[in-house]
Motif scaffolding. Structure first.
Motif, PDB file in Angstrom:
ATOM      1  N   ARG A 105       2.569   6.088   2.955  1.00  0.00           N
ATOM      2  CA  ARG A 105       1.559   6.640   3.859  1.00  0.00           C
ATOM      3  C   ARG A 105       1.538   8.154   3.721  1.00  0.00           C
ATOM      4  NH1 ARG A 105       2.167   2.835   9.217  1.00  0.00           N
ATOM      5  NH2 ARG A 105       1.766   0.897   8.083  1.00  0.00           N
ATOM      6  N   SER A 114      -4.181   8.597   4.118  1.00  0.00           N
ATOM      7  CA  SER A 114      -4.392   7.561   3.127  1.00  0.00           C
ATOM      8  C   SER A 114      -3.107   6.746   2.965  1.00  0.00           C
ATOM      9  CB  SER A 114      -4.767   8.208   1.784  1.00  0.00           C
ATOM     10  OG  SER A 114      -5.257   7.252   0.884  1.00  0.00           O
ATOM     11  N   ASP A 116      -1.038   3.821   0.164  1.00  0.00           N
ATOM     12  CA  ASP A 116      -0.971   3.211  -1.160  1.00  0.00           C
ATOM     13  C   ASP A 116       0.095   2.130  -1.155  1.00  0.00           C
ATOM     14  OD1 ASP A 116      -1.412   2.844  -3.953  1.00  0.00           O
ATOM     15  OD2 ASP A 116       0.246   4.181  -4.411  1.00  0.00           O
ATOM     16  N   CYS A 133      -6.408   9.254  -4.158  1.00  0.00           N
ATOM     17  CA  CYS A 133      -6.510   8.723  -2.799  1.00  0.00           C
ATOM     18  C   CYS A 133      -7.652   9.366  -2.034  1.00  0.00           C
ATOM     19  CB  CYS A 133      -5.207   8.977  -2.044  1.00  0.00           C
ATOM     20  SG  CYS A 133      -3.771   8.212  -2.814  1.00  0.00           S
ATOM     21  N   THR A 135      -9.433  10.123   1.730  1.00  0.00           N
ATOM     22  CA  THR A 135      -8.805  10.574   2.975  1.00  0.00           C
ATOM     23  C   THR A 135      -9.584  10.167   4.218  1.00  0.00           C
ATOM     24  OG1 THR A 135      -9.931  12.690   2.837  1.00  0.00           O
ATOM     25  CG2 THR A 135      -7.724  12.571   1.873  1.00  0.00           C
ATOM     26  N   ARG A 136      -9.791   8.899   4.397  1.00  0.00           N
ATOM     27  CA  ARG A 136     -10.423   8.345   5.598  1.00  0.00           C
ATOM     28  C   ARG A 136     -11.847   8.816   5.848  1.00  0.00           C
ATOM     29  NH1 ARG A 136      -6.366   8.055  10.610  1.00  0.00           N
ATOM     30  NH2 ARG A 136      -8.147   6.920  11.338  1.00  0.00           N
ATOM     31  N   GLY A 142      -7.714   5.788   4.577  1.00  0.00           N
ATOM     32  CA  GLY A 142      -8.151   5.961   3.209  1.00  0.00           C
ATOM     33  C   GLY A 142      -7.322   5.097   2.276  1.00  0.00           C
ATOM     34  N   ALA A 143      -7.891   4.777   1.160  1.00  0.00           N
ATOM     35  CA  ALA A 143      -7.194   3.941   0.184  1.00  0.00           C
ATOM     36  C   ALA A 143      -7.009   4.719  -1.103  1.00  0.00           C
ATOM     37  CB  ALA A 143      -8.001   2.675  -0.081  1.00  0.00           C
ATOM     38  N   CYS A 144      -6.038   4.285  -1.873  1.00  0.00           N
ATOM     39  CA  CYS A 144      -5.792   4.894  -3.173  1.00  0.00           C
ATOM     40  C   CYS A 144      -6.269   3.935  -4.253  1.00  0.00           C
ATOM     41  CB  CYS A 144      -4.308   5.185  -3.350  1.00  0.00           C
ATOM     42  SG  CYS A 144      -3.653   6.358  -2.145  1.00  0.00           S
ATOM     43  N   TYR A 153     -14.128   9.529  -6.958  1.00  0.00           N
ATOM     44  CA  TYR A 153     -13.522   9.684  -5.630  1.00  0.00           C
ATOM     45  C   TYR A 153     -13.650  11.113  -5.117  1.00  0.00           C
ATOM     46  CZ  TYR A 153     -11.231   5.123  -6.276  1.00  0.00           C
ATOM     47  OH  TYR A 153     -10.960   3.805  -6.466  1.00  0.00           O
ATOM     48  N   ASP A 157     -15.409  12.457  -1.725  1.00  0.00           N
ATOM     49  CA  ASP A 157     -14.515  12.930  -0.659  1.00  0.00           C
ATOM     50  C   ASP A 157     -13.898  14.254  -1.101  1.00  0.00           C
ATOM     51  OD1 ASP A 157     -12.505  13.374   1.222  1.00  0.00           O
ATOM     52  OD2 ASP A 157     -11.438  11.510   0.812  1.00  0.00           O
ATOM     53  N   ALA A 160     -10.086  14.262  -1.280  1.00  0.00           N
ATOM     54  CA  ALA A 160      -9.360  13.276  -2.100  1.00  0.00           C
ATOM     55  C   ALA A 160      -8.281  14.007  -2.913  1.00  0.00           C
ATOM     56  CB  ALA A 160     -10.320  12.544  -3.022  1.00  0.00           C
TER      57      ALA A 160
END
Length: 169
Positions: A105, A114, A116, A133, A135-136, A142-144, A153, A157, A160
């Motif tokens: 996290r 984010s 992973d 990643c 950042t929401r 957020g996802a990676c 990405y 963002d 990111a």
């Protein structure tokens, strides 16, 4: 007079902590400079592999399985973070609890930027997890994703960032 009797859910098994763990592995987590990340947390997930020890939930008849998520020790070392994963965290028992991976996290203070998921091949040192990643910007966390998508990405963002998770051998 009729009376309804409620059913209680059966209690899923819990692992027994190992009072003297001896086996650890270390993950090196590198985050791109100038990102918003100023803290990293790591949680490992533990699951039952012997389903026969999990109680049956009624009326559905399914096994009641519990996943245990445990925060691991993370320290900042220079420009990267080191997470110490305890591999023998629980005593061997009939349920056979095993570690199912780790969740890294990426935080800014107490705010989750984010996350992973790190699977077992990274934790065995068979490959590094090299990601970009988000950042929401659109969702709760957020996802990676694959570093191959870095340009996309980062165009979507502005916060990111790139990160790498690798086993320290």
């Amino acid at each position: 007079m009729g009376m309804l009797q409620g059913c209680t859910s059966p209690v899923a098994p819990s692992p027994t902590p190992n009072p003297h763990p001896q086996q650890t592995l270390k993950l090196k987590i590198t985050v791109e400079k100038n990102s918003l990340v100023n803290r990293v947390e790591v949680l490992t997930s533990w699951v039952v592999t012997n389903l026969s020890c999990a109680p049956i939930g009624y009326p559905a008849g399914n096994r009641v399985i519990k996943q245990v998520d445990v925060p691991e020790q993370v320290e900042k070392v220079g420009d990267y973070y080191v997470a110490t994963i305890v591999k023998d965290r629980y005593l061997s028992d009939k349920c056979r609890w095993v570690g199912g991976g780790a969740d890294v996290r990426f935080m800014h203070d107490d705010y989750l930027l984010s996350a992973d998921g790190v699977n077992s091949d990274v934790m065995r040192g068979e490959r590094d997890d090299v990601v970009t990643c988000l950042t929401r910007p659109f969702v709760n966390a957020g996802a990676c994703g694959l570093r191959d998508e870095e340009k996309l990405y980062k165009s979507e963002d502005k916060h990111a960032f790139n990160a790498t998770v690798e086993l320290i051998k």
